[in-house]
Design a protein around this motif. Structure first.
Motif, PDB file in Angstrom:
ATOM      1  N   HIS A  85       0.812  -1.221   0.000  1.00 43.14           N
ATOM      2  CA  HIS A  85       0.000   0.000   0.000  1.00 43.14           C
ATOM      3  C   HIS A  85       0.844   1.269   0.000  1.00 43.14           C
ATOM      4  O   HIS A  85       0.374   2.329  -0.429  1.00 43.14           O
ATOM      5  CB  HIS A  85      -0.954   0.011   1.203  1.00 43.14           C
ATOM      6  N   SER A  86       2.074   1.165   0.476  1.00 40.93           N
ATOM      7  CA  SER A  86       2.921   2.365   0.540  1.00 40.93           C
ATOM      8  C   SER A  86       3.495   2.752  -0.822  1.00 40.93           C
ATOM      9  O   SER A  86       4.054   3.844  -0.977  1.00 40.93           O
ATOM     10  CB  SER A  86       4.067   2.152   1.536  1.00 40.93           C
ATOM     11  N   ILE A  87       3.369   1.877  -1.812  1.00 44.36           N
ATOM     12  CA  ILE A  87       3.834   2.224  -3.163  1.00 44.36           C
ATOM     13  C   ILE A  87       2.868   3.249  -3.745  1.00 44.36           C
ATOM     14  O   ILE A  87       1.655   3.024  -3.769  1.00 44.36           O
ATOM     15  CB  ILE A  87       3.891   0.979  -4.079  1.00 44.36           C
ATOM     16  N   SER A  88       3.391   4.362  -4.201  1.00 42.49           N
ATOM     17  CA  SER A  88       2.530   5.454  -4.663  1.00 42.49           C
ATOM     18  C   SER A  88       1.788   5.088  -5.946  1.00 42.49           C
ATOM     19  O   SER A  88       2.245   4.249  -6.734  1.00 42.49           O
ATOM     20  CB  SER A  88       3.364   6.713  -4.904  1.00 42.49           C
ATOM     21  N   GLU A  89       0.653   5.743  -6.145  1.00 42.15           N
ATOM     22  CA  GLU A  89      -0.118   5.534  -7.383  1.00 42.15           C
ATOM     23  C   GLU A  89       0.706   5.939  -8.599  1.00 42.15           C
ATOM     24  O   GLU A  89       0.598   5.333  -9.663  1.00 42.15           O
ATOM     25  CB  GLU A  89      -1.420   6.341  -7.326  1.00 42.15           C
ATOM     26  N   LYS A  90       1.530   6.964  -8.436  1.00 39.99           N
ATOM     27  CA  LYS A  90       2.381   7.430  -9.540  1.00 39.99           C
ATOM     28  C   LYS A  90       3.352   6.327  -9.967  1.00 39.99           C
ATOM     29  O   LYS A  90       3.534   6.072 -11.165  1.00 39.99           O
ATOM     30  CB  LYS A  90       3.163   8.677  -9.108  1.00 39.99           C
ATOM     31  N   THR A  91       3.957   5.662  -8.990  1.00 41.21           N
ATOM     32  CA  THR A  91       4.903   4.588  -9.305  1.00 41.21           C
ATOM     33  C   THR A  91       4.194   3.422  -9.986  1.00 41.21           C
ATOM     34  O   THR A  91       4.697   2.866 -10.970  1.00 41.21           O
ATOM     35  CB  THR A  91       5.601   4.094  -8.018  1.00 41.21           C
ATOM     36  N   ILE A  92       3.025   3.066  -9.481  1.00 38.44           N
ATOM     37  CA  ILE A  92       2.247   1.983 -10.090  1.00 38.44           C
ATOM     38  C   ILE A  92       1.867   2.348 -11.523  1.00 38.44           C
ATOM     39  O   ILE A  92       1.947   1.517 -12.439  1.00 38.44           O
ATOM     40  CB  ILE A  92       0.978   1.681  -9.262  1.00 38.44           C
ATOM     41  N   HIS A  93       1.480   3.604 -11.718  1.00 38.70           N
ATOM     42  CA  HIS A  93       1.110   4.065 -13.065  1.00 38.70           C
ATOM     43  C   HIS A  93       2.310   3.960 -14.010  1.00 38.70           C
ATOM     44  O   HIS A  93       2.170   3.509 -15.159  1.00 38.70           O
ATOM     45  CB  HIS A  93       0.610   5.508 -13.002  1.00 38.70           C
ATOM     46  N   GLU A  94       3.493   4.369 -13.545  1.00 39.48           N
ATOM     47  CA  GLU A  94       4.695   4.303 -14.385  1.00 39.48           C
ATOM     48  C   GLU A  94       5.072   2.855 -14.689  1.00 39.48           C
ATOM     49  O   GLU A  94       5.511   2.532 -15.797  1.00 39.48           O
ATOM     50  CB  GLU A  94       5.851   5.024 -13.692  1.00 39.48           C
ATOM     51  N   LEU A  95       4.892   1.997 -13.703  1.00 39.71           N
ATOM     52  CA  LEU A  95       5.175   0.576 -13.886  1.00 39.71           C
ATOM     53  C   LEU A  95       4.247  -0.020 -14.943  1.00 39.71           C
ATOM     54  O   LEU A  95       4.694  -0.710 -15.871  1.00 39.71           O
ATOM     55  CB  LEU A  95       4.994  -0.156 -12.554  1.00 39.71           C
ATOM     56  N   LEU A  96       2.968   0.275 -14.822  1.00 37.58           N
ATOM     57  CA  LEU A  96       1.988  -0.243 -15.777  1.00 37.58           C
ATOM     58  C   LEU A  96       2.239   0.325 -17.172  1.00 37.58           C
ATOM     59  O   LEU A  96       2.147  -0.399 -18.176  1.00 37.58           O
ATOM     60  CB  LEU A  96       0.574   0.113 -15.307  1.00 37.58           C
ATOM     61  N   THR A  97       2.577   1.602 -17.236  1.00 38.41           N
ATOM     62  CA  THR A  97       2.876   2.232 -18.530  1.00 38.41           C
ATOM     63  C   THR A  97       4.049   1.537 -19.210  1.00 38.41           C
ATOM     64  O   THR A  97       4.028   1.292 -20.424  1.00 38.41           O
ATOM     65  CB  THR A  97       3.198   3.725 -18.348  1.00 38.41           C
ATOM     66  N   PHE A  98       5.065   1.185 -18.428  1.00 41.98           N
ATOM     67  CA  PHE A  98       6.218   0.483 -19.003  1.00 41.98           C
ATOM     68  C   PHE A  98       5.789  -0.871 -19.558  1.00 41.98           C
ATOM     69  O   PHE A  98       6.191  -1.264 -20.658  1.00 41.98           O
ATOM     70  CB  PHE A  98       7.318   0.296 -17.959  1.00 41.98           C
ATOM     71  N   PHE A  99       4.980  -1.593 -18.788  1.00 44.15           N
ATOM     72  CA  PHE A  99       4.475  -2.880 -19.265  1.00 44.15           C
ATOM     73  C   PHE A  99       3.754  -2.709 -20.608  1.00 44.15           C
ATOM     74  O   PHE A  99       3.972  -3.478 -21.549  1.00 44.15           O
ATOM     75  CB  PHE A  99       3.487  -3.473 -18.254  1.00 44.15           C
ATOM     76  N   LEU A 100       2.896  -1.706 -20.678  1.00 41.25           N
ATOM     77  CA  LEU A 100       2.035  -1.531 -21.853  1.00 41.25           C
ATOM     78  C   LEU A 100       2.764  -0.920 -23.046  1.00 41.25           C
ATOM     79  O   LEU A 100       2.402  -1.169 -24.198  1.00 41.25           O
ATOM     80  CB  LEU A 100       0.828  -0.659 -21.494  1.00 41.25           C
ATOM     81  N   GLU A 101       3.780  -0.111 -22.780  1.00 34.65           N
ATOM     82  CA  GLU A 101       4.483   0.565 -23.874  1.00 34.65           C
ATOM     83  C   GLU A 101       5.691  -0.214 -24.385  1.00 34.65           C
ATOM     84  O   GLU A 101       6.047  -0.117 -25.558  1.00 34.65           O
ATOM     85  CB  GLU A 101       4.945   1.955 -23.412  1.00 34.65           C
TER      86      GLU A 101
END
Length: 258
Positions: free
Chosen positions: A43-59
């Motif tokens: 839960h301490s992982i920020s939404e911004k970090t999760i978003h960047e992680l997901l973006t990397f997966f998708l891009e």
């Protein structure tokens, strides 16, 4: 996981556009805010970090079909360099001179760079396993439209291969977390590009695009970790490993018949 061959076979599969969309949707679901609620330790992982992680997966790991087509030749070229590192040494030339230019850790940095990109390349071979499972279905197109299609597909993959894929992805992100190492790798690869430009008769545009793709992967991957503390980096790596592992395990429990 060992890459099967440098040219992607699945890209030309008639159902690949639908398959890659299914895979992307599954990734969005796995790393959604709702699903992450099931992992209080992250839960301490920020939404911004999760978003960047997901973006990397998708891009970069599983881009859209149209982007994948554009990247395919560059990806094949990158695969060629990764699977045959001697090509890189041939471009760089004299080892002693390279050590003088990039420091005594040059061999280690280059090896780590090749290892990171090897993980990237082999991650793509996992989709071949999934497409093979898709082809084994009685009606693949209808199957793709069914509920829990991604979970059903991944349940057909042998555990050893699923584990190898997960380790490849984690190894890739582990390299990203070492900022200084990535900086050195990028410098080396940018130097390779300069040398390629000076020998245009020896290297094709796809060769150069392949190395450029490698640089982009490293730079974009590092962005995820740029502003994180060491303990936060470790947490992100643990999250990727656990989320991917549990997704596979739950799929097998629910859909594997033997």
């Amino acid at each position: 996981m060992k890459p099967k061959k440098e040219t992607s076979k699945v890209l030309h599969h008639s159902l690949f556009p639908e398959f890659i969309q299914l895979y992307q949707n599954s990734l969005v679901s796995r790393y959604s805010k709702e699903n992450l609620q099931n992992y209080p330790e992250f839960h301490s992982i920020s939404e911004k970090t999760i978003h960047e992680l997901l973006t990397f997966f998708l891009e970069y790991l599983y881009p859209s079909y149209e982007k994948r087509k554009k990247l395919d030749a560059a990806f094949d070229a990158l695969s060629g360099f990764v699977n045959h590192p001697s090509k890189i040494w041939g471009i760089l030339g004299n080892l002693a001179l390279s050590i003088f230019r990039f420091g005594k850790h040059f061999p280690m940095a280059l090896k780590a760079g090749m290892s990171a990109l090897h993980s990237y390349v082999t991650a793509h071979s996992f989709e071949e396993e999934l497409v093979l499972a898709l082809d084994a279905q009685e009606n693949p197109k209808t199957f793709l439209e069914s509920n829990f299609a991604m979970e059903k597909l991944i349940s057909f993959v042998e555990r050893e291969k699923a584990d190898a894929f997960r380790k490849d992805v984690c190894a890739l992100f582990s390299i990203f977390s070492d900022k200084e190492l990535v900086r050195k790798i990028v410098l080396i690869m940018e130097d390779i590009l300069v040398k390629m430009e000076s020998k245009q008769s020896l290297y094709t545009e796809n060769d150069k695009n392949g190395i450029s793709l490698g640089v982009s992967i490293l730079k974009e991957g590092q962005k995820i970790f740029d502003l994180l503390k060491k303990e936060e980096m470790v947490l992100v790596l643990q999250a990727i490993d656990k989320i991917e592992k549990e997704f596979y395990q739950k799929a097998c429990t629910r859909f594997r018949t033997k």
